[in-house]
Design a protein around this motif. Structure first.
Motif, mmCIF file in Angstrom:
data_model
loop_
_atom_site.group_PDB
_atom_site.id
_atom_site.type_symbol
_atom_site.label_atom_id
_atom_site.label_comp_id
_atom_site.label_asym_id
_atom_site.label_seq_id
_atom_site.Cartn_x
_atom_site.Cartn_y
_atom_site.Cartn_z
ATOM 1 N N TRP A 1 72.206 -65.363 -51.538
ATOM 2 C CA TRP A 1 73.448 -66.301 -49.826
ATOM 3 C C TRP A 1 72.776 -67.480 -49.298
ATOM 4 O O TRP A 1 71.560 -66.000 -48.395
ATOM 5 C CB TRP A 1 74.533 -65.626 -50.049
ATOM 6 C CG TRP A 1 75.230 -66.614 -49.580
ATOM 7 C CD1 TRP A 1 75.836 -66.968 -48.435
ATOM 8 C CD2 TRP A 1 76.598 -66.486 -50.322
ATOM 9 N NE1 TRP A 1 76.990 -67.657 -47.822
ATOM 10 C CE2 TRP A 1 77.207 -67.866 -49.896
ATOM 11 C CE3 TRP A 1 76.763 -66.635 -51.911
ATOM 12 C CZ2 TRP A 1 78.498 -67.772 -50.203
ATOM 13 C CZ3 TRP A 1 77.776 -66.916 -52.320
ATOM 14 C CH2 TRP A 1 79.184 -67.524 -52.146
ATOM 15 N N THR A 2 71.977 -68.099 -49.016
ATOM 16 C CA THR A 2 72.188 -69.058 -47.515
ATOM 17 C C THR A 2 72.430 -70.004 -47.364
ATOM 18 O O THR A 2 73.786 -70.756 -47.757
ATOM 19 C CB THR A 2 70.919 -69.421 -47.998
ATOM 20 O OG1 THR A 2 71.218 -70.785 -49.092
ATOM 21 C CG2 THR A 2 69.152 -69.091 -48.569
ATOM 22 N N VAL A 3 72.624 -70.289 -46.089
ATOM 23 C CA VAL A 3 73.114 -71.244 -45.365
ATOM 24 C C VAL A 3 72.148 -72.342 -43.833
ATOM 25 O O VAL A 3 71.039 -71.437 -43.936
ATOM 26 C CB VAL A 3 74.850 -70.594 -44.225
ATOM 27 C CG1 VAL A 3 75.659 -69.878 -45.192
ATOM 28 C CG2 VAL A 3 73.364 -69.635 -43.209
ATOM 29 N N HIS A 4 73.163 -73.574 -43.883
ATOM 30 C CA HIS A 4 72.182 -73.828 -43.137
ATOM 31 C C HIS A 4 73.309 -74.225 -41.628
ATOM 32 O O HIS A 4 73.846 -74.519 -41.860
ATOM 33 C CB HIS A 4 71.670 -75.343 -43.332
ATOM 34 C CG HIS A 4 71.577 -75.581 -44.868
ATOM 35 N ND1 HIS A 4 70.611 -76.953 -45.506
ATOM 36 C CD2 HIS A 4 70.352 -74.341 -44.962
ATOM 37 C CE1 HIS A 4 70.013 -76.577 -46.268
ATOM 38 N NE2 HIS A 4 69.404 -75.237 -46.650
ATOM 39 N N ASN A 5 72.734 -74.211 -40.310
ATOM 40 C CA ASN A 5 73.565 -73.903 -39.211
ATOM 41 C C ASN A 5 72.196 -74.641 -38.278
ATOM 42 O O ASN A 5 71.440 -74.114 -37.856
ATOM 43 C CB ASN A 5 74.054 -72.564 -38.938
ATOM 44 C CG ASN A 5 74.831 -73.062 -37.936
ATOM 45 O OD1 ASN A 5 75.236 -73.635 -36.939
ATOM 46 N ND2 ASN A 5 76.408 -72.296 -38.130
ATOM 47 N N PRO B 1 70.774 -60.709 -51.124
ATOM 48 C CA PRO B 1 70.155 -61.370 -49.736
ATOM 49 C C PRO B 1 70.978 -62.036 -49.105
ATOM 50 O O PRO B 1 71.452 -63.475 -49.821
ATOM 51 C CB PRO B 1 69.238 -61.127 -50.306
ATOM 52 C CG PRO B 1 68.857 -60.906 -50.779
ATOM 53 C CD PRO B 1 69.836 -60.501 -52.674
ATOM 54 N N TYR B 2 71.098 -62.185 -47.732
ATOM 55 C CA TYR B 2 72.233 -63.234 -46.556
ATOM 56 C C TYR B 2 70.495 -63.867 -46.049
ATOM 57 O O TYR B 2 70.129 -63.195 -45.491
ATOM 58 C CB TYR B 2 72.810 -63.402 -46.120
ATOM 59 C CG TYR B 2 73.668 -63.920 -45.236
ATOM 60 C CD1 TYR B 2 74.895 -64.372 -45.613
ATOM 61 C CD2 TYR B 2 73.206 -64.459 -44.502
ATOM 62 C CE1 TYR B 2 75.983 -65.871 -44.537
ATOM 63 C CE2 TYR B 2 73.880 -65.784 -43.316
ATOM 64 C CZ TYR B 2 75.267 -66.011 -43.824
ATOM 65 O OH TYR B 2 75.562 -66.922 -43.065
ATOM 66 N N LEU B 3 70.260 -65.358 -46.553
ATOM 67 C CA LEU B 3 69.213 -66.146 -45.023
ATOM 68 C C LEU B 3 70.042 -67.052 -44.506
ATOM 69 O O LEU B 3 70.322 -68.076 -45.092
ATOM 70 C CB LEU B 3 67.922 -66.032 -46.133
ATOM 71 C CG LEU B 3 66.718 -65.006 -46.486
ATOM 72 C CD1 LEU B 3 67.145 -64.625 -48.120
ATOM 73 C CD2 LEU B 3 65.909 -65.388 -46.571
ATOM 74 N N VAL B 4 69.229 -67.073 -44.148
ATOM 75 C CA VAL B 4 69.219 -68.417 -42.677
ATOM 76 C C VAL B 4 68.235 -69.617 -43.198
ATOM 77 O O VAL B 4 66.454 -69.852 -42.529
ATOM 78 C CB VAL B 4 70.124 -68.028 -41.294
ATOM 79 C CG1 VAL B 4 70.031 -70.151 -40.617
ATOM 80 C CG2 VAL B 4 70.767 -67.725 -40.986
ATOM 81 N N ASP B 5 68.574 -69.874 -43.927
ATOM 82 C CA ASP B 5 67.279 -71.245 -44.083
ATOM 83 C C ASP B 5 67.201 -72.189 -43.893
ATOM 84 O O ASP B 5 65.817 -73.583 -45.422
ATOM 85 C CB ASP B 5 67.260 -70.988 -46.084
ATOM 86 C CG ASP B 5 68.357 -71.876 -47.097
ATOM 87 O OD1 ASP B 5 68.874 -72.339 -46.228
ATOM 88 O OD2 ASP B 5 67.938 -72.274 -48.121
ATOM 89 N N GLU B 6 67.595 -73.173 -43.040
ATOM 90 C CA GLU B 6 67.439 -73.907 -41.801
ATOM 91 C C GLU B 6 68.747 -73.784 -41.087
ATOM 92 O O GLU B 6 69.422 -73.830 -40.511
ATOM 93 C CB GLU B 6 68.136 -75.567 -42.195
ATOM 94 C CG GLU B 6 67.084 -75.993 -44.514
ATOM 95 C CD GLU B 6 67.685 -77.324 -44.513
ATOM 96 O OE1 GLU B 6 68.178 -78.437 -43.955
ATOM 97 O OE2 GLU B 6 67.437 -77.564 -45.621
ATOM 98 N N PHE B 7 67.726 -74.208 -40.399
ATOM 99 C CA PHE B 7 67.852 -73.909 -38.445
ATOM 100 C C PHE B 7 66.783 -74.415 -37.403
ATOM 101 O O PHE B 7 65.603 -74.999 -37.938
ATOM 102 C CB PHE B 7 68.692 -72.421 -38.098
ATOM 103 C CG PHE B 7 67.243 -71.206 -37.643
ATOM 104 C CD1 PHE B 7 67.050 -70.980 -36.144
ATOM 105 C CD2 PHE B 7 66.122 -70.733 -38.488
ATOM 106 C CE1 PHE B 7 65.843 -70.622 -35.835
ATOM 107 C CE2 PHE B 7 65.531 -70.165 -38.469
ATOM 108 C CZ PHE B 7 65.410 -70.245 -36.814
ATOM 109 N N GLY B 8 67.188 -74.275 -36.391
ATOM 110 C CA GLY B 8 66.682 -75.342 -35.414
ATOM 111 C C GLY B 8 66.290 -76.490 -35.147
ATOM 112 O O GLY B 8 67.678 -77.487 -35.031
ATOM 113 N N GLY B 9 65.535 -77.264 -35.852
ATOM 114 C CA GLY B 9 65.651 -78.705 -36.066
ATOM 115 C C GLY B 9 65.110 -79.273 -34.654
ATOM 116 O O GLY B 9 65.866 -80.564 -34.016
#
Length: 617
Positions: free
Chosen positions: A461-465, A519-527
């Motif tokens: 499970w992934t999210v982008h923030n 598994p839960y990952l933040v696979d886009e952040f920052g930028g």
């Protein structure tokens, strides 16, 4: 003395020609044959803006008026063309000479990748048609050529990027680049080569590393089975570890016990050498292939990803794989290696290879250097609700998985990115098809259906923030003990017709919610957008990034470290991240490095931030 001088001159000219050839290295290092001819270099070409090339019989051409350097796409500087408007039809031509010693063998013409649809002609005769812009394919041209003779090779390319039926990735759909969309790639963009293969030769292998039972299993496929043998040898720095001979049959499995096994990991990226020899009925070697394998296991337990049976926290960077002079194509093999070195110098232990299928040489360097990768297709630009598009994508994806499944550095399969389609029939159907197909082709890796998007069938499970304030980022990721959900569309009751009697019923498709069972990952952040010139109004108008840029370099470091610390502090629930991104790409200026790969920051400070782990924070 004169003969020695001429021989030396001949050798010098031969070596010089290899040096001058773009991308001269063998492009498939896990399945390498010695008998091959690189076809990179100068080809002739013609634009076909009206799509009339077939009527004008371009497929019979013996040479067009203009020249292009392959494997660089016509949009790139390195191709010598540099045409960046839309290219819907394009033609290539070059002569190919078949070595006399290839007589009696099958002659294969290999393409690393051609975007998007391609047709291959030899002396005006159609040899092959291929759909898919990022997968490799081979064309058997044995019946169309003769050893010792020269033939005309023509490749016709079609691309309708705006038609929404082909996966385009980050290629922009407008005339000029904008936001996080960049210059397009059309036509040949990876190495083209010929090789000679015995009719009974080895077509492919699937290498399965079983660290639990301390063994390596090889599943072979052959072009033709004539009662011969396959001999497989596993070596550790030249020393034979295991050797097995079986029937040369696609039903055979080669099981090699590996005593005192050395496992592959980022900390110790050990690779065993593999040798495959096909013997005919008389015991003669008719085909010989070299490869390698890394003994490792990736699996999921609860909400963690395990590497070699130990929880492994992944600190990934988003890598777009774009180059200023080659676009999708790296200018050299060294450039592929250098990108990994830059990432590791910044403190990352791997990369999410984003919206592009990277060439095999990149995976080779990742394997050798101990660099984790997530394999992703260039899914953007396609209409997932369209069944023809789904067929195009499923075919291409299956070829991608088969090509790259033996690389130890590749841990996760991710076919799509940020898919938020409101359709409740075709999109779920596509996701389930991709999940089941991928597991059939490669049951050894977790499947990650839609990065940061609407999750249907997935192991992760992934999210982008891209919230820029570290405190707010933490709250959004973990609000009151509840992890952030991936965006999804509201699904309402809708009537559906079934059968022929007009019977109607109501049905509802509910998208899954995260239940903390994976598994839960933040696979886009920052930028975080940063350019030393970005304080000027003109720079603000011509560059792109996420949120308001920091007002000073020190503010950048503070924001960056705060964001990373926020994610790390949630390691009981969030098991890894992917930071956006490794380099600037054209107008998008949120990279750790500039587009030309020079550093933007104090790399010691950057490394100190991204090398943090949940334990060391």
């Amino acid at each position: 003395m004169k003969r020695i001088s001429l021989a030396f001159l001949s050798l010098f000219l031969c070596v010089a020609s290899v040096w001058a050839m773009p991308r001269p290295e063998y492009p498939r290092p896990q399945f390498e044959r010695a008998d091959w001819v690189n076809l990179n270099g100068e080809w002739t070409y013609s634009f076909d803006f009206g799509g009339s090339g077939m009527e004008r019989e371009f497929y019979k051409s013996n040479g067009f008026n203009d020249k292009i350097t392959v494997p660089f796409c016509p949009e790139s500087k390195l191709s010598g063309v540099g045409y960046t408007d839309f290219i819907n039809h394009f033609w290539y031509q070059r002569p190919i000479t078949i070595p006399q010693e290839w007589n009696g063998k099958n002659i294969l013409l290999n393409f690393g990748a051609v975007y998007y649809k391609s047709e291959v002609y030899v002396d005006g005769v159609l040899a092959n048609r291929h759909f898919g812009g990022t997968s490799s394919f081979a064309v058997d041209i044995t019946s169309l050529v003769k050893p010792g003779q020269t033939h005309s090779l023509v490749v016709y390319v079609e691309s309708d990027l705006r038609g929404a039926k082909q996966a385009g990735g980050k290629q922009n759909l407008q005339y000029a680049s904008y936001g996080c969309n960049y210059t397009r790639t059309t036509g040949i963009w990876q190495t083209v080569w010929m090789e000679a293969v015995h009719p009974e030769g080895l077509q492919s292998v699937q290498v399965l590393t079983d660290i639990g039972q301390q063994q390596l299993v090889v599943r072979p496929r052959f072009y033709k089975e004539q009662g011969g043998k396959l001999q497989v040898t596993l070596k550790d720095n030249g020393k034979v570890v295991a050797n097995q001979t079986v029937s040369a049959s696609s039903l055979s499995s080669v099981v090699l016990p590996v005593k005192k096994m050395k496992t592959w990991s980022p900390e110790s990226p050990f690779l065993y050498d593999l040798e495959y020899k096909v013997l005919d009925k008389n015991g003669n070697i008719v085909d010989e292939v070299k490869g390698y394998a890394g003994m490792r296991k990736v699996h999921i337990e609860g909400n963690k990803i395990y590497l070699n049976n130990k929880p492994y926290y992944q600190r990934l960077v988003l890598d777009q794989g774009f180059y200023p002079d080659g676009i999708w194509t790296a200018p050299s093999d060294e450039a592929l290696k250098r990108d990994i070195e830059l990432s590791m110098e910044a403190g990352f232990n791997g990369a999410r290879l984003h919206q592009k299928v990277f060439e095999e040489r990149f995976y080779y360097w990742a394997d050798k250097m101990g660099y984790l990768t997530w394999g992703e297709a260039s899914s953007w630009g396609m209409d997932c609700n369209d069944t023809e598009t789904a067929r195009n994508f499923i075919t291409e994806w299956s070829e991608i998985v088969q090509r790259d499944r033996n690389h130890p550095s590749l841990l996760i399969w991710t076919p799509t990115n940020e898919e938020f389609w409101p359709d409740r029939v075709q999109y779920p159907r596509l996701m389930h098809d991709l999940y089941n197909l991928t597991k059939l082709i490669d049951p050894t890796r977790p499947f990650h259906g839609a990065s940061g998007g609407t999750h249907i069938a997935t192991d992760i499970w992934t999210v982008h923030n891209y919230e820029q304030d570290p405190a707010k980022l933490k709250d959004k990721l973990y609000n009151g003990g509840k992890l952030m959900e991936a965006p999804k569309w509201e699904i309402h009751l809708m009537p559906m017709n079934i059968g022929y009697n007009g019977l109607k019923y109501t049905d509802q498709y509910a998208f899954p919610e995260y239940r903390k069972d994976m598994p839960y990952l933040v696979d886009e952040f920052g930028g975080i957008k940063w350019n030393p010139a970005q304080q000027t109004e003109s720079a603000q108008n011509t560059s792109w990034g996420y949120g308001e840029p920091p007002r000073s370099l020190e503010e950048f470091y503070t924001r960056l470290e705060g964001q990373v610390d926020a994610v790390l502090s949630l390691s009981n629930d969030i098991w890894g991240y992917c930071y956006t991104q490794l380099t600037d790409v054209e107008q998008e200026q949120n990279g750790i490095y500039y587009y030309d790969r020079t550093p933007k920051f104090d790399m010691k400070r950057i490394h100190a931030i991204f090398s943090k782990t949940p334990e060391s924070k």
